[in-house]
Scaffold this active site. Structure first.
Site, PDB file in Angstrom:
ATOM      1  N   CYS A  70      43.440  48.351  41.234  1.00 18.56           N
ATOM      2  CA  CYS A  70      44.128  47.345  40.634  1.00 18.56           C
ATOM      3  C   CYS A  70      44.923  46.721  40.690  1.00 18.56           C
ATOM      4  O   CYS A  70      46.368  47.230  41.438  1.00 18.56           O
ATOM      5  CB  CYS A  70      45.098  47.883  39.322  1.00 18.56           C
ATOM      6  SG  CYS A  70      45.389  46.481  37.937  1.00 18.56           S
ATOM      7  N   CYS A  73      48.327  47.377  38.421  1.00 20.98           N
ATOM      8  CA  CYS A  73      49.213  49.257  38.169  1.00 20.98           C
ATOM      9  C   CYS A  73      50.301  48.754  39.172  1.00 20.98           C
ATOM     10  O   CYS A  73      50.857  48.009  40.142  1.00 20.98           O
ATOM     11  CB  CYS A  73      48.729  49.650  38.778  1.00 20.98           C
ATOM     12  SG  CYS A  73      47.277  49.512  37.612  1.00 20.98           S
ATOM     13  N   ASN A 156      43.918  35.543  28.007  1.00 18.44           N
ATOM     14  CA  ASN A 156      42.438  35.961  27.762  1.00 18.44           C
ATOM     15  C   ASN A 156      42.282  37.705  28.172  1.00 18.44           C
ATOM     16  O   ASN A 156      42.150  38.323  29.296  1.00 18.44           O
ATOM     17  CB  ASN A 156      41.765  35.520  29.457  1.00 18.44           C
ATOM     18  CG  ASN A 156      42.178  33.793  29.687  1.00 18.44           C
ATOM     19  OD1 ASN A 156      42.253  33.249  28.388  1.00 18.44           O
ATOM     20  ND2 ASN A 156      42.006  33.382  30.771  1.00 18.44           N
ATOM     21  N   HIS A 167      43.342  44.994  33.644  1.00 22.05           N
ATOM     22  CA  HIS A 167      44.949  45.496  33.495  1.00 22.05           C
ATOM     23  C   HIS A 167      45.640  44.448  32.085  1.00 22.05           C
ATOM     24  O   HIS A 167      44.674  43.213  32.537  1.00 22.05           O
ATOM     25  CB  HIS A 167      45.504  45.509  35.119  1.00 22.05           C
ATOM     26  CG  HIS A 167      46.991  46.912  33.978  1.00 22.05           C
ATOM     27  ND1 HIS A 167      47.460  47.199  35.190  1.00 22.05           N
ATOM     28  CD2 HIS A 167      48.320  46.196  33.596  1.00 22.05           C
ATOM     29  CE1 HIS A 167      48.308  47.609  34.250  1.00 22.05           C
ATOM     30  NE2 HIS A 167      48.976  46.572  33.859  1.00 22.05           N
ATOM     31  N   HIS A 169      46.883  42.041  30.450  1.00 21.86           N
ATOM     32  CA  HIS A 169      47.854  41.269  30.971  1.00 21.86           C
ATOM     33  C   HIS A 169      47.360  39.804  30.907  1.00 21.86           C
ATOM     34  O   HIS A 169      46.640  39.475  29.553  1.00 21.86           O
ATOM     35  CB  HIS A 169      47.366  40.928  32.690  1.00 21.86           C
ATOM     36  CG  HIS A 169      46.642  40.281  33.008  1.00 21.86           C
ATOM     37  ND1 HIS A 169      45.901  40.629  33.077  1.00 21.86           N
ATOM     38  CD2 HIS A 169      46.552  39.115  34.312  1.00 21.86           C
ATOM     39  CE1 HIS A 169      44.687  39.935  33.203  1.00 21.86           C
ATOM     40  NE2 HIS A 169      45.423  39.019  34.159  1.00 21.86           N
ATOM     41  N   GLN A 171      48.603  35.453  30.812  1.00 20.70           N
ATOM     42  CA  GLN A 171      49.307  34.169  31.517  1.00 20.70           C
ATOM     43  C   GLN A 171      50.202  32.789  31.409  1.00 20.70           C
ATOM     44  O   GLN A 171      50.431  32.669  30.056  1.00 20.70           O
ATOM     45  CB  GLN A 171      48.178  33.226  32.347  1.00 20.70           C
ATOM     46  CG  GLN A 171      47.550  34.644  33.412  1.00 20.70           C
ATOM     47  CD  GLN A 171      45.713  33.763  34.350  1.00 20.70           C
ATOM     48  OE1 GLN A 171      46.339  33.150  34.882  1.00 20.70           O
ATOM     49  NE2 GLN A 171      44.719  34.325  33.538  1.00 20.70           N
TER      50      GLN A 171
END
Length: 347
Positions: A70, A73, A156, A167, A169, A171
């Site tokens: 990932c 991370c 999303n 992960h 997150h 935007q």
């Protein structure tokens, strides 16, 4: 809040946001990436009067990597990622595969936590408050950039939505134009004011929901959440601050303090909707006034949260009417959706 700014090895900006201290946030990016040079072109659709971004480099973006690979991370145990620090609270970085870049705007990734297995709904109120402070700070900073017309913070969540990184997150897009949806809302707001002697459309729409009552999901001291009368998505909630403001930077202190509790409550209700124990895929989107619009004061900051899941194991696909003509057909009556969202409130 403590903010620490640094650069990745290809020149992209990285910002750490911490509640208090920020030990280890000066770790350098040791990957030696070539300079970032995304190729983005914004074209204008003359028939619709809308813009389309052409960003071919996004074909090569990372797609659902295994947990051990990932990129969001922290950098630990000899593995180097987009986040050089060994730990972080909230991190914001320029997207390596942006939809807009340079003169055409900017795209940022907001990492809500270093924990790969977490979700926003599982965060504590303190972390949710830090994310809100981060969204607000980035809205202010991006709004001040030349050429930026609108700032859009969103998350999303779920492969069904099209997420390519698991992960936790979100935007932020800084558009070089006013988006079609916002432009349309400003047009209808202006028409409503002209028709009603200056009344605000957003205020009247929320008042209508209060008067009806059937679609109210959550009613706090400083926020109200409702399913809109003409909801497009099976489960869709609009969250408004009680005092109308144009963007996140204008929120009052009391609304900021209450937001984490209200928002986490809504996300957790979404995860309980279908009773199958599976995380509900969703889009969570902040609608903010354009940066330099003559009528931005009439716009109302609000968050729109919706899922593409219409029932356990069933998705709503945008088929001929929705994709071809932008005319939505909703299988779930908004009143039924609101009732279900009230039923799944936590203890």
């Amino acid at each position: 809040m403590k903010k620490t700014a640094t650069r990745l090895s290809d020149g992209r900006e990285l910002l750490y946001y911490d509640s208090h201290g920020n030990a280890g946030r000066d770790a350098p990016d040791l990957r030696g990436l070539p300079p970032a040079a995304p190729a983005v072109e914004v074209r204008h659709d003359v028939l619709l009067g809308e813009h389309v971004a052409i960003a071919s480099h996004r074909q090569d973006r990372t797609h659902l990597p295994p947990e051990g690979a990932c990129p969001l991370c922290p950098s630990r145990d000899g593995r180097l990622t987009e986040i050089p620090a060994a730990d972080y609270e909230v991190a914001v970085l320029e997207n390596r595969f942006p939809s807009f870049a340079g003169a055409t705007g900017r795209c940022e990734v907001v990492c809500f936590t270093a924990d790969h297995h977490a979700s926003f709904a599982g965060l504590g109120e303190d972390r949710a408050a830090l994310v809100l402070a981060t969204w607000t700070d980035r809205t202010a900073a991006l709004s001040a950039r030349p050429g930026v017309a609108q700032v859009y913070c969103f998350e999303n969540r779920g492969e069904e939505i099209g997420v390519t990184l698991a992960h936790p997150h979100g935007q932020i897009y800084a558009y070089p134009f006013v988006t079609p949806r916002t432009a349309r809302m400003l047009e209808t707001t202006a028409a409503h004011a002209a028709r009603t002697g200056g009344r605000n459309l957003f205020d009247d729409a929320v008042a209508r929901e209060y008067a009806d009552g059937r679609r109210i999901v959550l009613d706090g001291d400083h926020w109200v959440a409702h399913v809109p009368y003409a909801a497009r998505w099976p489960y869709e909630v609009h969250l408004h601050p009680r005092r109308r403001v144009p963007d996140l930077t204008a929120l009052g202190d009391a609304a900021r303090r209450e937001f984490p509790r209200v928002y986490l409550d809504l996300l957790r209700r979404f995860d309980r909707l279908f009773g199958d124990g599976r995380p509900t895929p969703y889009v969570s989107a902040w609608h903010q006034a354009p940066v330099r619009h003559p009528h931005r004061a009439e716009f109302a900051l609000h968050l729109e949260l919706f899922t593409v899941r219409r029932a356990a194991g069933k998705l709503k696909f945008l088929a001929g009417s929705e994709s071809g003509m932008n005319v939505f057909v909703n299988d779930v009556p908004p009143e039924a959706a609101a009732r279900r969202l009230r039923e799944v409130a936590g203890p």
